[in-house]
Design an enzyme around this catalytic site. Structure first.
Site, short mmCIF file in Angstrom:
data_model
loop_
_atom_site.label_atom_id
_atom_site.label_comp_id
_atom_site.label_asym_id
_atom_site.label_seq_id
_atom_site.Cartn_x
_atom_site.Cartn_y
_atom_site.Cartn_z
N ASP A 433 52.18 44.07 51.66
CA ASP A 433 51.72 43.80 50.30
C ASP A 433 50.24 43.42 50.36
OD1 ASP A 433 52.94 43.15 47.39
OD2 ASP A 433 51.27 41.83 47.84
N ASN A 441 42.37 44.71 40.30
CA ASN A 441 42.51 45.47 39.05
C ASN A 441 41.81 44.78 37.89
OD1 ASN A 441 43.93 47.73 39.89
ND2 ASN A 441 45.91 46.71 39.71
N GLU A 476 51.42 47.60 44.62
CA GLU A 476 50.66 47.43 45.85
C GLU A 476 51.58 47.15 47.04
OE1 GLU A 476 50.73 43.36 43.83
OE2 GLU A 476 50.72 45.47 43.29
#
Length: 561
Positions: A433, A441, A476
């Protein structure tokens, strides 16, 4: 002939007859056989004609099957792409509209502070109203009203709004920044009203300041939407919470209230999404939609399904025209080859009807090619089967791949795990992760975030072994499966991957880190339990500060201590 001679009275001594007598006997016997032969019409069909007809039927069946598979698959792919494109398009426009409306509210908020300090100075209020109107020409009119809704200052002066009372009381009662749905103004124009409350320094509610945006003439929203005009048969429109059209490429549609439409209903009920449905006009549409939070409006981007079908039909016709000359040449060649190719040709034609079957290549290869012609036809069919299987393979690869990163998707992962479970193949699972990816973002935008995901995927492929399976399981989150791996091997690969990504410098983003959890599956265990353990180990790594690898062995040592 001998039997016919014995039936004559002189048959017993015919061998000793004169030559003249022998000749007469043979002619007589031939005549008798011709008279007793069954009479049939001469067949008009030749074997070559039958071969051509048979080959033609098989070729048409094969081409039809190929075109049906191609048309169906391509249509499904184009529909899915259109839905995703429209959803992304609507979301991008909704974000832009939200930014414009938020900017207008911020301007009015600043102006409300200034007005609150000089609320009794009518001259100052008129000056502020004219300043707001001329600042960036976003509003068609600006007004300032007191707590009772009476307009005490406005611009432009030509509208003569001073002294009139607001039509809508909701901005006065709610006393908060708001954006209205469309309505008819005092001047009879279709407008949207953007307002902000005015408070005194001691918190007393004084009234509001607001600006109207006329929808039936050039305005900021219309200019923004006009930048996103589609040229592929699609169009974008904007509706308020009462299904009233605020923007449409057809100006005649602005201000109309749409009838019950599943696309509009879905857009008003959900934040974003896509769907395939019939619109109010009875046309099947591929639509994507996104909401604008500050106003409860919705942006809808849609494209008629008929446009995609027309494009696909045109492509199919082009392919058919390209194949037609070769098909005619093949049929003429079959006619010329003749009878000797009938048996292998029948088998080849039968195989040609199932070119899309996985065993088609082996079936065609098993047809004997005892002469050059049959070998040539078999070679052509093998090439066609190979090309078709490659096409189907590419489509299967797309179905098993993540469209953003190119890694294996969840479907491919599940199929691989099922195969390993059947063969009792031990594997190590590494859950991965990206740390603080939401911050990437939020700071740089989703386009930069997508590029970061692609870069991480490439680094994972480079850091993994040839037999390892690298998957993207969502957002992700990634999963690396190491067949025949151990905890030690998984820890080594995970640490190498963590180091590589930490050292890599990404464009715009700079450096990022990852957290990893390593678990081992053994025969007899549940695969879902193994994946859940790797996920828990991953969150253990995050809890310990991120940018680290936690394995089952390490977790056991921590628990024992």
């Amino acid at each position: 002939m001998q039997k016919a001679t014995q039936d004559t009275p002189q048959g017993a001594r015919s061998a000793f007859a004169t030559p003249r007598r022998r000749y007469f006997t043979k002619s007589h016997a031939f005549s008798i056989r011709m008279r007793h032969m069954p009479t049939r019409p001469r067949p008009k069909l030749t074997l070559r004609t039958l071969l051509l007809a048979f080959a033609l039927i098989c070729a048409i069946a094969t081409l039809a099957n190929t075109f049906v598979v191609m048309f169906t698959t391509q249509k499904a792919e184009l529909v899915e792409n259109a839905l995703q494109t429209n959803e992304a398009y609507a979301a991008r426009i909704a974000t832009s509209v939200e930014e414009v409306l938020s900017s207008e509210l911020d301007r009015l908020g600043f102006a409300s502070t200034v007005i609150g300090r000089a609320f009794t100075d009518r001259s100052a209020l008129h000056d502020e109203a004219h300043r707001l109107l001329s600042q960036d020409h976003s509003f068609n009119s600006v007004l300032i009203a007191n707590a009772e809704g009476k307009i005490i200052a406005s611009a432009p002066s030509s509208l003569q709004l001073d002294g009139q009372v607001l039509q809508r009381r909701s901005p006065l009662t709610r006393r908060e920044p708001m954006i209205s749905d469309a309505f008819k103004s005092l001047a009879g124009n279709l407008v949207v009203f953007v307002s902000h409350p005015i408070f005194s320094r001691n918190g007393e509610y004084l009234g509001l300041v607001g600006g109207s945006i006329r929808l039936e003439q050039k305005n900021t929203l219309q200019a923004l939407m006009d930048l996103n005009i589609r040229e592929d048969g699609a169009h974008v429109y904007l509706v308020d919470s009462h299904r009233q059209v605020l923007y449409h490429p057809d100006p005649e549609r602005i201000g109309t209230i749409l009838a019950t439409d599943p696309i509009v209903e879905a857009a008003l009920q959900h934040s974003y999404g896509s769907m395939r449905a019939m619109n109010s006009s009875g046309n099947e549409m591929l639509a994507g939609f996104a909401s604008i939070p500050s106003s409860r409006w919705s942006v809808i981007s849609q494209r008629p399904l008929s446009n995609i079908e027309a494009t696909l039909e045109a492509t199919t016709i082009k392919v058919a025209k390209g194949i037609l000359p070769l098909g005619v040449f093949g049929l003429l060649l079959i006619w010329w080859l003749g009878v000797k190719i009938s048996v292998p040709l029948s088998r080849l034609a039968e195989s040609a009807k199932r070119l899309d079957a996985p065993e088609s290549y082996e079936r065609i290869l098993a047809v004997p090619a005892d002469y050059f012609e049959s070998w040539q036809i078999r070679r052509a069919l093998l090439l066609g089967a190979n090309l078709l299987q490659e096409k189907i393979g590419r489509l299967n690869q797309q179905a098993h791949s993540d469209p953003l990163t190119g890694l294996a998707n969840r479907r491919a992962m599940e199929e691989t795990l099922a195969l390993w479970q059947q063969t009792l193949k031990t594997f190590a699972a590494i859950a991965v992760d990206i740390d603080h990816f939401k911050r990437v973002n939020d700071t740089y935008g989703h386009a930069v975030g997508d590029e970061a995901l692609r870069t991480v995927a490439q680094l994972m492929r480079q850091a993994s072994r040839p037999d390892d399976l690298v998957c993207r399981v969502g957002g992700e989150e990634f999963l690396l499966l190491l067949p025949n791996g151990s905890i030690a091997t998984g820890a080594e690969v995970a640490e190498r991957l963590r180091t590589v990504i930490e050292a890599a410098e990404l464009d715009t983003v700079g450096h990022i880190t990852i957290s990893l959890g390593v678990a081992l599956w053994r025969a007899g265990e549940s695969m879902s339990d193994t994946l859940e353990r790797s996920d828990r180990l991953l969150y253990q790594a995050k809890a310990q500060g991120r940018n680290r690898v936690v394995t089952e062995k390490e977790l056991s040592a921590v628990a024992q201590s």
